[in-house]
Write a protein that holds these residues in place. Sequence first.
Motif, PDB file in Angstrom:
ATOM      1  N   ARG A   6       7.988  56.108  29.283  1.00 32.52           N
ATOM      2  CA  ARG A   6       8.938  55.138  28.724  1.00 32.52           C
ATOM      3  C   ARG A   6       8.895  55.062  27.197  1.00 32.52           C
ATOM      4  O   ARG A   6       7.811  55.129  26.611  1.00 32.52           O
ATOM      5  CB  ARG A   6       8.618  53.736  29.276  1.00 32.52           C
ATOM      6  CG  ARG A   6       8.947  53.565  30.727  1.00 32.52           C
ATOM      7  CD  ARG A   6       8.368  52.268  31.262  1.00 32.52           C
ATOM      8  NE  ARG A   6       6.951  52.383  31.545  1.00 32.52           N
ATOM      9  CZ  ARG A   6       6.081  51.371  31.525  1.00 32.52           C
ATOM     10  NH1 ARG A   6       6.481  50.162  31.199  1.00 32.52           N
ATOM     11  NH2 ARG A   6       4.819  51.569  31.810  1.00 32.52           N
ATOM     12  N   CYS A  41      19.641  49.427  24.255  1.00 37.29           N
ATOM     13  CA  CYS A  41      19.898  49.631  25.679  1.00 37.29           C
ATOM     14  C   CYS A  41      20.959  50.715  25.875  1.00 37.29           C
ATOM     15  O   CYS A  41      20.797  51.639  26.671  1.00 37.29           O
ATOM     16  CB  CYS A  41      20.328  48.298  26.301  1.00 37.29           C
ATOM     17  SG  CYS A  41      20.673  48.390  28.048  1.00 37.29           S
ATOM     18  N   ASP A  42      22.047  50.619  25.114  1.00 38.00           N
ATOM     19  CA  ASP A  42      23.123  51.622  25.218  1.00 38.00           C
ATOM     20  C   ASP A  42      22.622  53.011  24.840  1.00 38.00           C
ATOM     21  O   ASP A  42      23.101  54.018  25.351  1.00 38.00           O
ATOM     22  CB  ASP A  42      24.299  51.246  24.307  1.00 38.00           C
ATOM     23  CG  ASP A  42      25.018  49.999  24.801  1.00 38.00           C
ATOM     24  OD1 ASP A  42      24.795  49.618  25.965  1.00 38.00           O
ATOM     25  OD2 ASP A  42      25.789  49.405  24.024  1.00 38.00           O
ATOM     26  N   GLY A  44      19.764  54.165  25.492  1.00 38.16           N
ATOM     27  CA  GLY A  44      18.887  54.707  26.528  1.00 38.16           C
ATOM     28  C   GLY A  44      17.439  54.273  26.418  1.00 38.16           C
ATOM     29  O   GLY A  44      16.551  54.896  27.023  1.00 38.16           O
ATOM     30  N   ASP A  46      14.130  52.466  27.400  1.00 44.46           N
ATOM     31  CA  ASP A  46      13.690  52.230  28.776  1.00 44.46           C
ATOM     32  C   ASP A  46      13.305  50.776  29.023  1.00 44.46           C
ATOM     33  O   ASP A  46      13.285  50.327  30.169  1.00 44.46           O
ATOM     34  CB  ASP A  46      12.522  53.153  29.103  1.00 44.46           C
ATOM     35  CG  ASP A  46      12.962  54.603  29.046  1.00 44.46           C
ATOM     36  OD1 ASP A  46      13.999  54.920  29.643  1.00 44.46           O
ATOM     37  OD2 ASP A  46      12.292  55.409  28.384  1.00 44.46           O
ATOM     38  N   GLU A  47      12.951  50.071  27.972  1.00 44.84           N
ATOM     39  CA  GLU A  47      12.648  48.644  28.040  1.00 44.84           C
ATOM     40  C   GLU A  47      12.838  48.116  26.627  1.00 44.84           C
ATOM     41  O   GLU A  47      12.926  48.892  25.680  1.00 44.84           O
ATOM     42  CB  GLU A  47      11.171  48.389  28.440  1.00 44.84           C
ATOM     43  CG  GLU A  47      10.818  48.851  29.816  1.00 44.84           C
ATOM     44  CD  GLU A  47       9.399  48.431  30.239  1.00 44.84           C
ATOM     45  OE1 GLU A  47       8.832  47.508  29.633  1.00 44.84           O
ATOM     46  OE2 GLU A  47       8.894  49.044  31.186  1.00 44.84           O
ATOM     47  N   PHE A  75      20.596  45.031  30.712  1.00 43.31           N
ATOM     48  CA  PHE A  75      20.127  45.189  32.088  1.00 43.31           C
ATOM     49  C   PHE A  75      19.033  46.252  32.198  1.00 43.31           C
ATOM     50  O   PHE A  75      19.110  47.168  33.010  1.00 43.31           O
ATOM     51  CB  PHE A  75      21.317  45.448  33.014  1.00 43.31           C
ATOM     52  CG  PHE A  75      22.267  44.280  33.001  1.00 43.31           C
ATOM     53  CD1 PHE A  75      21.959  43.121  33.698  1.00 43.31           C
ATOM     54  CD2 PHE A  75      23.427  44.304  32.239  1.00 43.31           C
ATOM     55  CE1 PHE A  75      22.804  42.018  33.661  1.00 43.31           C
ATOM     56  CE2 PHE A  75      24.272  43.209  32.194  1.00 43.31           C
ATOM     57  CZ  PHE A  75      23.966  42.061  32.906  1.00 43.31           C
ATOM     58  N   ILE A  76      18.034  46.099  31.333  1.00 38.96           N
ATOM     59  CA  ILE A  76      16.795  46.870  31.420  1.00 38.96           C
ATOM     60  C   ILE A  76      15.655  45.852  31.250  1.00 38.96           C
ATOM     61  O   ILE A  76      15.908  44.728  30.834  1.00 38.96           O
ATOM     62  CB  ILE A  76      16.710  47.995  30.344  1.00 38.96           C
ATOM     63  CG1 ILE A  76      16.804  47.420  28.930  1.00 38.96           C
ATOM     64  CG2 ILE A  76      17.777  49.055  30.571  1.00 38.96           C
ATOM     65  CD1 ILE A  76      16.572  48.449  27.825  1.00 38.96           C
ATOM     66  N   VAL A 255      11.292  62.413  30.537  1.00 39.93           N
ATOM     67  CA  VAL A 255      11.922  61.185  30.046  1.00 39.93           C
ATOM     68  C   VAL A 255      13.187  60.945  30.855  1.00 39.93           C
ATOM     69  O   VAL A 255      13.672  61.832  31.553  1.00 39.93           O
ATOM     70  CB  VAL A 255      12.264  61.274  28.537  1.00 39.93           C
ATOM     71  CG1 VAL A 255      11.006  61.324  27.699  1.00 39.93           C
ATOM     72  CG2 VAL A 255      13.170  62.460  28.251  1.00 39.93           C
ATOM     73  N   ARG A 256      13.697  59.726  30.760  1.00 39.04           N
ATOM     74  CA  ARG A 256      14.912  59.387  31.492  1.00 39.04           C
ATOM     75  C   ARG A 256      16.109  60.018  30.800  1.00 39.04           C
ATOM     76  O   ARG A 256      16.228  59.959  29.588  1.00 39.04           O
ATOM     77  CB  ARG A 256      15.052  57.857  31.529  1.00 39.04           C
ATOM     78  CG  ARG A 256      16.291  57.369  32.227  1.00 39.04           C
ATOM     79  CD  ARG A 256      16.189  55.901  32.559  1.00 39.04           C
ATOM     80  NE  ARG A 256      16.254  55.051  31.386  1.00 39.04           N
ATOM     81  CZ  ARG A 256      17.304  54.282  31.069  1.00 39.04           C
ATOM     82  NH1 ARG A 256      18.362  54.276  31.841  1.00 39.04           N
ATOM     83  NH2 ARG A 256      17.281  53.532  29.989  1.00 39.04           N
TER      84      ARG A 256
ATOM     85  N   TRP B 130      10.852  54.304  35.321  1.00 35.90           N
ATOM     86  CA  TRP B 130      12.097  54.893  35.826  1.00 35.90           C
ATOM     87  C   TRP B 130      11.787  56.148  36.621  1.00 35.90           C
ATOM     88  O   TRP B 130      11.262  57.107  36.083  1.00 35.90           O
ATOM     89  CB  TRP B 130      13.024  55.227  34.663  1.00 35.90           C
ATOM     90  CG  TRP B 130      13.406  54.043  33.828  1.00 35.90           C
ATOM     91  CD1 TRP B 130      12.639  53.424  32.872  1.00 35.90           C
ATOM     92  CD2 TRP B 130      14.642  53.323  33.878  1.00 35.90           C
ATOM     93  NE1 TRP B 130      13.345  52.362  32.343  1.00 35.90           N
ATOM     94  CE2 TRP B 130      14.563  52.282  32.913  1.00 35.90           C
ATOM     95  CE3 TRP B 130      15.825  53.471  34.630  1.00 35.90           C
ATOM     96  CZ2 TRP B 130      15.616  51.391  32.698  1.00 35.90           C
ATOM     97  CZ3 TRP B 130      16.868  52.583  34.403  1.00 35.90           C
ATOM     98  CH2 TRP B 130      16.754  51.553  33.450  1.00 35.90           C
ATOM     99  N   LYS B 195      17.740  45.850  36.711  1.00 39.40           N
ATOM    100  CA  LYS B 195      17.031  46.331  35.522  1.00 39.40           C
ATOM    101  C   LYS B 195      17.266  47.821  35.314  1.00 39.40           C
ATOM    102  O   LYS B 195      16.558  48.457  34.534  1.00 39.40           O
ATOM    103  CB  LYS B 195      15.522  46.060  35.679  1.00 39.40           C
ATOM    104  CG  LYS B 195      15.187  44.601  35.705  1.00 39.40           C
ATOM    105  CD  LYS B 195      15.453  43.943  34.364  1.00 39.40           C
ATOM    106  CE  LYS B 195      15.750  42.466  34.516  1.00 39.40           C
ATOM    107  NZ  LYS B 195      16.229  41.888  33.230  1.00 39.40           N
TER     108      LYS B 195
END
Lengths: 256, 214
Positions: A6, A41-42, A44, A46-47, A75-76, A255-256, B130, B195
């Motif tokens: 993350r 958040c937009d 990317g 992760d928190e 919404f993370i 990574v995401r 994730w 989330k």
Amino acid sequence: MTLAKRIIPCLDCENGRVVKGVKFVDIRDAGDPVEISKRYCDQGADEITFLDITASHEGRQTTIDTVRDIAGQVFIPLTVGGGIRTLQDIRDMLNAGADKVAINTSAVKNPDFVREAADKFGSQCIVVAIDAKKVSAEGEPNKWEIFTHGGRNPTGLDAVEWAKKMVANGAGEILLTSMDRDGTKDGFDLALNRAISEAVSVPLIASGGVGNLQHLVDGITEGKADAVLAASIFHFGEYSIPEAKEYMAGKGIVVR
Amino acid sequence: MNRVAVIDYGMGNLHSVAKAVEHVGDNLQVSVTADEKTLLNADRIIFPGVGAMRDCMGEIKRLGIDDMLRRLVEDRPVFGICVGMQALMQHSQENGGVDCIGLFEGNVNRFAEDMSGEDGERLKVPHMGWNEVKQTSAHPMWKSIPDKSRFYFVHSYFVTPANHHDVVGESAYPEMFTAALAKQNVFAVQFHPEKSQTVGLQLYKNFLNWDGGT
């Protein structure tokens, strides 16, 4: 299928405003934590970690309102730290929409507070924040001590033993800041991160000292961190979250 | 009007669930409630959960939510989330063993200590962050969500359903585990869609459009 490492941008806020400057060219209000959180958040992230340095008691309500505003639009996961002293403080933050709270000084003052908090709200939302400083001399085996009040007050507590104790008390995650590296841009204290990550069963967030993208990679590969936290490299637009992820992926990190 | 009830039994942050639903829906009425009448009047039910299973089941039984859920699943869509999903199983290993609601056959088990990944890296518990979710069966709830999308997880226990055909999504840590279950009007996930940014919001959107069944 592998769990991603993350990347967590951190906002330092006072009275509902981001205090360490943020320089995005195209946002209207660089001091607005809601707008900045949405941006990350937009991109990317992760928190989001929100560290409140508001000193006054009256300022707490502003902080709660800010957390509520962020949580309504981002919404993370959101972690809130700073000034968490009582179970009521934790309840207020969780009710406002925080997913986790970070406990630092209050844990040092009363280690049982972490146990009570984990029993009440579950370990998944209790992060223990540790500020550690190296106290061993050159040539001696590594030793780090816990400091409070921004690194000014020594506690005599050994950082590795303290981390183990906090996990035994129910901490679900450790946020580890090297006071020697914080603000230096010299990179994480990798030996410190590794020593603690290997000593505990829960995830570790490395913090303090990030100056470039290789430092993020080192925190994970050498420091054995599960997540990396940074503030200034993202705030000042030196690097974006997508650039960080692309760089890390190029070094073989998931990574995401 | 789409009436959505988020079941409130005093465990965890239900407002983030309600906010996510409100964010993606139009003409909605979202209630966070344990009131039987409100639940029976709702078109759709969300059953979230955070915390220790013993405390969760204690409140669920005290408020009669287990019996209400058995009625609600008969004729409307129900969406279980995290510990809400685990509570739908028969039994959990947590807190020395807790009997659960039993809408799905199977149990809830803890991740092992000292697990390691493919490269020998130690895997921490809780499984936090994730991870990819492989859609093992087609389902209306997966609409517009790419296979192997990453969702946000935070949990130390996972469900082991007795009937493999109840599984609609899997993830790995390092062994495969059940990330999503579905049967008739129930869809349940181990991760937190509220989330999980875009893909999580899409899941809530799909829930608002799902009339139950597969």
